[in-house]
Design a protein around this motif. Sequence first.
Motif, PDB file in Angstrom:
ATOM      1  N   THR A 174     -11.990   8.346  10.098  1.00 21.58           N
ATOM      2  CA  THR A 174     -11.313   7.046   9.466  1.00 21.58           C
ATOM      3  C   THR A 174     -12.231   6.382   8.273  1.00 21.58           C
ATOM      4  O   THR A 174     -13.206   5.923   8.352  1.00 21.58           O
ATOM      5  N   LEU A 175     -11.578   6.581   7.097  1.00 24.54           N
ATOM      6  CA  LEU A 175     -12.293   6.351   5.767  1.00 24.54           C
ATOM      7  C   LEU A 175     -11.869   4.913   5.410  1.00 24.54           C
ATOM      8  O   LEU A 175     -10.909   4.418   5.358  1.00 24.54           O
ATOM      9  N   ALA A 176     -13.119   3.920   5.331  1.00 27.75           N
ATOM     10  CA  ALA A 176     -12.981   2.585   4.979  1.00 27.75           C
ATOM     11  C   ALA A 176     -12.680   2.427   3.410  1.00 27.75           C
ATOM     12  O   ALA A 176     -13.563   2.961   2.771  1.00 27.75           O
ATOM     13  N   VAL A 177     -11.803   1.678   3.115  1.00 34.09           N
ATOM     14  CA  VAL A 177     -11.775   1.427   1.639  1.00 34.09           C
ATOM     15  C   VAL A 177     -11.747  -0.171   1.676  1.00 34.09           C
ATOM     16  O   VAL A 177     -10.693  -0.484   1.629  1.00 34.09           O
ATOM     17  N   ASP A 178     -12.915  -0.822   1.647  1.00 36.42           N
ATOM     18  CA  ASP A 178     -13.027  -2.224   1.897  1.00 36.42           C
ATOM     19  C   ASP A 178     -13.948  -2.950   1.063  1.00 36.42           C
ATOM     20  O   ASP A 178     -14.217  -4.036   1.401  1.00 36.42           O
ATOM     21  N   GLY A 179     -14.123  -2.607  -0.020  1.00 35.48           N
ATOM     22  CA  GLY A 179     -15.067  -3.408  -0.965  1.00 35.48           C
ATOM     23  C   GLY A 179     -16.464  -3.741  -0.436  1.00 35.48           C
ATOM     24  O   GLY A 179     -16.981  -4.564  -0.834  1.00 35.48           O
ATOM     25  N   LEU A 186       0.873  -1.103  -0.005  1.00 31.11           N
ATOM     26  CA  LEU A 186      -0.051   0.041  -0.035  1.00 31.11           C
ATOM     27  C   LEU A 186       0.903   1.101  -0.124  1.00 31.11           C
ATOM     28  O   LEU A 186       0.451   2.105  -0.722  1.00 31.11           O
ATOM     29  N   GLY A 187       2.183   1.080   0.932  1.00 35.76           N
ATOM     30  CA  GLY A 187       2.885   2.324   0.716  1.00 35.76           C
ATOM     31  C   GLY A 187       3.354   2.620  -0.379  1.00 35.76           C
ATOM     32  O   GLY A 187       3.764   3.995  -0.925  1.00 35.76           O
ATOM     33  N   GLN A 188       3.718   1.755  -1.292  1.00 37.94           N
ATOM     34  CA  GLN A 188       4.261   1.979  -2.856  1.00 37.94           C
ATOM     35  C   GLN A 188       3.175   2.586  -3.636  1.00 37.94           C
ATOM     36  O   GLN A 188       3.437   3.303  -4.372  1.00 37.94           O
ATOM     37  N   GLY A 189       1.917   2.096  -3.484  1.00 36.04           N
ATOM     38  CA  GLY A 189       0.953   2.547  -4.194  1.00 36.04           C
ATOM     39  C   GLY A 189       0.545   4.054  -3.900  1.00 36.04           C
ATOM     40  O   GLY A 189       0.304   4.849  -4.988  1.00 36.04           O
ATOM     41  N   ILE A 190       0.672   4.240  -2.519  1.00 35.02           N
ATOM     42  CA  ILE A 190       0.433   5.761  -2.405  1.00 35.02           C
ATOM     43  C   ILE A 190       1.378   6.708  -2.698  1.00 35.02           C
ATOM     44  O   ILE A 190       1.286   7.670  -3.396  1.00 35.02           O
ATOM     45  N   CYS A 191       2.977   6.308  -2.673  1.00 35.10           N
ATOM     46  CA  CYS A 191       3.661   6.838  -3.173  1.00 35.10           C
ATOM     47  C   CYS A 191       3.598   7.172  -4.686  1.00 35.10           C
ATOM     48  O   CYS A 191       3.897   8.547  -5.117  1.00 35.10           O
ATOM     49  N   TRP A 193     -10.218  -9.569  -3.481  1.00 32.64           N
ATOM     50  CA  TRP A 193      -9.118  -8.517  -2.790  1.00 32.64           C
ATOM     51  C   TRP A 193      -8.878  -7.304  -3.055  1.00 32.64           C
ATOM     52  O   TRP A 193      -8.880  -7.126  -4.404  1.00 32.64           O
ATOM     53  N   GLY A 194      -8.651  -6.351  -2.325  1.00 33.86           N
ATOM     54  CA  GLY A 194      -8.257  -4.876  -2.624  1.00 33.86           C
ATOM     55  C   GLY A 194      -6.980  -5.049  -3.344  1.00 33.86           C
ATOM     56  O   GLY A 194      -6.121  -5.851  -3.188  1.00 33.86           O
ATOM     57  N   THR A 195      -6.351  -3.958  -4.179  1.00 30.59           N
ATOM     58  CA  THR A 195      -5.141  -3.610  -4.414  1.00 30.59           C
ATOM     59  C   THR A 195      -4.658  -2.393  -3.989  1.00 30.59           C
ATOM     60  O   THR A 195      -5.495  -1.485  -3.496  1.00 30.59           O
ATOM     61  N   PRO A 196      -3.458  -2.108  -3.805  1.00 29.98           N
ATOM     62  CA  PRO A 196      -2.850  -0.993  -3.556  1.00 29.98           C
ATOM     63  C   PRO A 196      -3.376   0.328  -4.172  1.00 29.98           C
ATOM     64  O   PRO A 196      -3.553   1.296  -3.581  1.00 29.98           O
ATOM     65  N   GLU A 197      -3.641   0.001  -5.720  1.00 30.44           N
ATOM     66  CA  GLU A 197      -4.341   0.971  -6.233  1.00 30.44           C
ATOM     67  C   GLU A 197      -5.633   1.578  -5.855  1.00 30.44           C
ATOM     68  O   GLU A 197      -6.094   2.797  -5.804  1.00 30.44           O
ATOM     69  N   ASP A 198      -6.209   0.642  -5.397  1.00 27.13           N
ATOM     70  CA  ASP A 198      -7.906   0.776  -4.721  1.00 27.13           C
ATOM     71  C   ASP A 198      -7.835   1.914  -3.359  1.00 27.13           C
ATOM     72  O   ASP A 198      -8.812   2.620  -3.351  1.00 27.13           O
ATOM     73  N   ILE A 199      -6.513   1.978  -2.596  1.00 31.37           N
ATOM     74  CA  ILE A 199      -6.754   2.950  -1.853  1.00 31.37           C
ATOM     75  C   ILE A 199      -6.224   4.475  -2.134  1.00 31.37           C
ATOM     76  O   ILE A 199      -6.269   5.449  -1.471  1.00 31.37           O
ATOM     77  N   THR A 200      -5.706   4.603  -3.185  1.00 28.41           N
ATOM     78  CA  THR A 200      -4.850   5.631  -3.845  1.00 28.41           C
ATOM     79  C   THR A 200      -6.005   6.931  -3.905  1.00 28.41           C
ATOM     80  O   THR A 200      -5.469   8.164  -3.531  1.00 28.41           O
ATOM     81  N   GLY A 201      -7.024   6.625  -4.156  1.00 32.60           N
ATOM     82  CA  GLY A 201      -8.215   7.588  -4.453  1.00 32.60           C
ATOM     83  C   GLY A 201      -8.371   8.424  -3.209  1.00 32.60           C
ATOM     84  O   GLY A 201      -8.438   9.694  -2.897  1.00 32.60           O
ATOM     85  N   ALA A 202      -8.613   7.579  -2.069  1.00 30.26           N
ATOM     86  CA  ALA A 202      -8.813   8.083  -0.720  1.00 30.26           C
ATOM     87  C   ALA A 202      -7.434   8.837  -0.247  1.00 30.26           C
ATOM     88  O   ALA A 202      -7.677  10.007   0.581  1.00 30.26           O
ATOM     89  N   ALA A 203      -6.380   8.103  -0.551  1.00 31.44           N
ATOM     90  CA  ALA A 203      -5.171   8.700   0.096  1.00 31.44           C
ATOM     91  C   ALA A 203      -4.904  10.068  -0.694  1.00 31.44           C
ATOM     92  O   ALA A 203      -4.241  10.994   0.206  1.00 31.44           O
ATOM     93  N   VAL A 204      -5.009  10.448  -1.792  1.00 33.93           N
ATOM     94  CA  VAL A 204      -4.953  11.811  -2.363  1.00 33.93           C
ATOM     95  C   VAL A 204      -5.923  12.552  -1.899  1.00 33.93           C
ATOM     96  O   VAL A 204      -5.529  13.863  -1.599  1.00 33.93           O
TER      97      VAL A 204
END
Length: 253
Positions: A243-248, A22-27, A218-229
Amino acid sequence: MSLKMFSLEGKTALVTGANTGLGQGICTAYAEAGAKVIGVARRSCQETADKIAAFSGSFTEIIADLSDSSAIPHIVEAAGKACGRVDILVNNAGIIKRCDAADVTMADWDAVININEKMVFFLCQAFAREWIADKRGGKIINIASMLSYQGGVRVPAYTASKSAIMGITRALANEWAAHGINVNAIAPGYMATNNTENLRKDDQRSDEILSRIPAGRWGTPEDITGAAVFLASDASAYVHGFTLAVDGGWLAR
Ligand code: NAP
């Protein structure tokens, strides 16, 4: 409304656990959104650096072991030297240890709490001190979990730490919102990363989990990037302590 409010142009973001998952996806997403990105990890972030270099984004790594809070002054100083002011802090690094509650050792308990909870609080404190002093605000995004809401099975220290993350996020928002600091969290659902490798290898647990996720995958690192941005950008200026859930849909069940 302009989409410019989601831009991270001119911002510097520091992300822990930047070498993978997830860290790599967010970066990568932050660099795509225009930020200079500093990745903190205990090993090389070359793969992340390569992904960001592919679109000529900006990435610098800082090597630090986040199990030891004496790393904090080094991280703050190295980040300042590399990029000047840090505007966005993402506390993503974390570990999980699976074990029956009856067998958990104090060493394992401390290892999980030190990285997942203590380090998160003191990194927030280190950057917020600077942001309060220079009166320019900042953004903190802590990575929580479904186990911020639920008890989980055979991961009691992890549940304790991630439940604490939701509480710390609220507590810091209450103190720092007036200083222009947004403190929020993202609670990922079940994502395909190293963190869940053992779960995904266990056919029975994997089937149980998948059958309970409304999205059916299953979620992917890309799935949380919208919330992270979103939580790093001006678009979330009035969002505090959430706390925003990104959980399918996991929590909706
Ligand atoms: P991951 O691939 O295991 O990533 C964890 C990251 O934390 C890695 O970069 C890891 O570095 C780093 N880390 C661990 N201990 C460290 C230490 N002592 N010093 C420096 N870095 C350290 O798993 P992930 O899923 O991306 O996890 C990212 C965050 O999301 C974690 O906080 C996790 O609890 C949370 N989360 C994940 C899920 C999920 O389903 N995957 C769900 C909810 C929450 P190494 O590669 O060197 O170990």
